[in-house]
Scaffold this active site. Structure first.
Site, PDB file in Angstrom:
ATOM      1  N   GLY A  12     -97.457  23.968  73.889  1.00  9.69           N
ATOM      2  CA  GLY A  12     -96.242  23.445  73.280  1.00  9.69           C
ATOM      3  C   GLY A  12     -96.408  22.172  72.490  1.00  9.69           C
ATOM      4  N   HIS A 135     -85.283  -2.751  65.532  1.00  9.65           N
ATOM      5  CA  HIS A 135     -86.210  -3.820  65.174  1.00  9.65           C
ATOM      6  C   HIS A 135     -86.870  -4.469  66.396  1.00  9.65           C
ATOM      7  CE1 HIS A 135     -83.497  -7.057  66.544  1.00  9.65           C
ATOM      8  NE2 HIS A 135     -82.542  -6.233  66.131  1.00  9.65           N
TER       9      HIS A 135
END
Length: 207
Positions: A12, A135
């Site tokens: 996967g 940020h």
């Protein structure tokens, strides 16, 4: 940069990694190593050996560990680095990467992920589909940030942690190393102990 890529793991997560590598269009060939002998092809790509064969390919290939488990990925990547392997960073073309973002080797950034300015992402991390990091985040080594996770500004995620699908982490939060956050968890205060956390807001349920 070497012009061939070898991905350890053809299941996967490895397939998702290979899909990104193909879309980046940087390598003339992409192949897999996998320990399941029944898998000879995956995503239309050849499985050319087992993970234990990797040393044979270090000179000719860049090598990426496509294993979702943080502990296994760490073990394999550290062994590769100790043997001088060249390990790339994989970034989906549809990811958004801000200014002054640092991303270390062996990390994959998947489709729709957003990393805003001045964030540092360590080695061997997974930033999964549609995850957002605002940020000044610090993501330490071998962290898995699952699909749809949202981290506000100035969040620190400790080494080896796993943030479950759809989780939310408020700003200015520190998450200890080796933590697991259950799906949909909401983190509004520091997690100062290793453990598994679930709920809204999250609570620690076991070590």
């Amino acid at each position: 940069m070497k012009n061939k890529l070898l991905i350890i793991g053809a299941s996967g997560h490895g397939k998702a990694v290979a899909d990104i590598a193909l879309k980046m269009d940087k390598w003339q060939s992409v192949n897999f190593l996998d320990d399941n002998e029944a898998i000879t092809f995956s995503l239309g790509l050849n499985v050319i050996g087992k993970s234990t064969d990797v040393i044979e390919y270090i000179e000719d290939y860049e090598i990426f560990v496509g294993i979702g488990n943080n502990t296994v990925r760490k073990k394999l990547q550290e062994n590769l680095l100790a043997n001088g392997a060249s390990i790339p960073v994989l970034i989906h073309p549809n990811a958004v990467i801000g200014e002054q973002v640092e991303i270390e080797v062996g990390t994959v950034i998947m489709a729709g992920a957003v990393i805003n300015c001045c964030t540092i992402v360590g080695q061997g991390c997974i930033l999964n589909t549609g995850a957002t990091l605002d940020h000044d985040n610090l993501i330490e080594d071998f962290v898995h940030i699952s699909p749809g996770v949202h981290l506000a500004g100035t969040v620190k995620v400790g080494h080896g942690s796993w943030i479950g699908i759809g989780s939310i982490v408020s700003n200015n939060i520190n998450i200890h190393s080796e933590c697991k956050i259950g799906a949909g968890g909401v983190v509004v205060k520091d997690l100062s102990e290793t453990g598994t956390y679930v709920g809204v807001p999250v609570r620690r349920v076991r070590e």
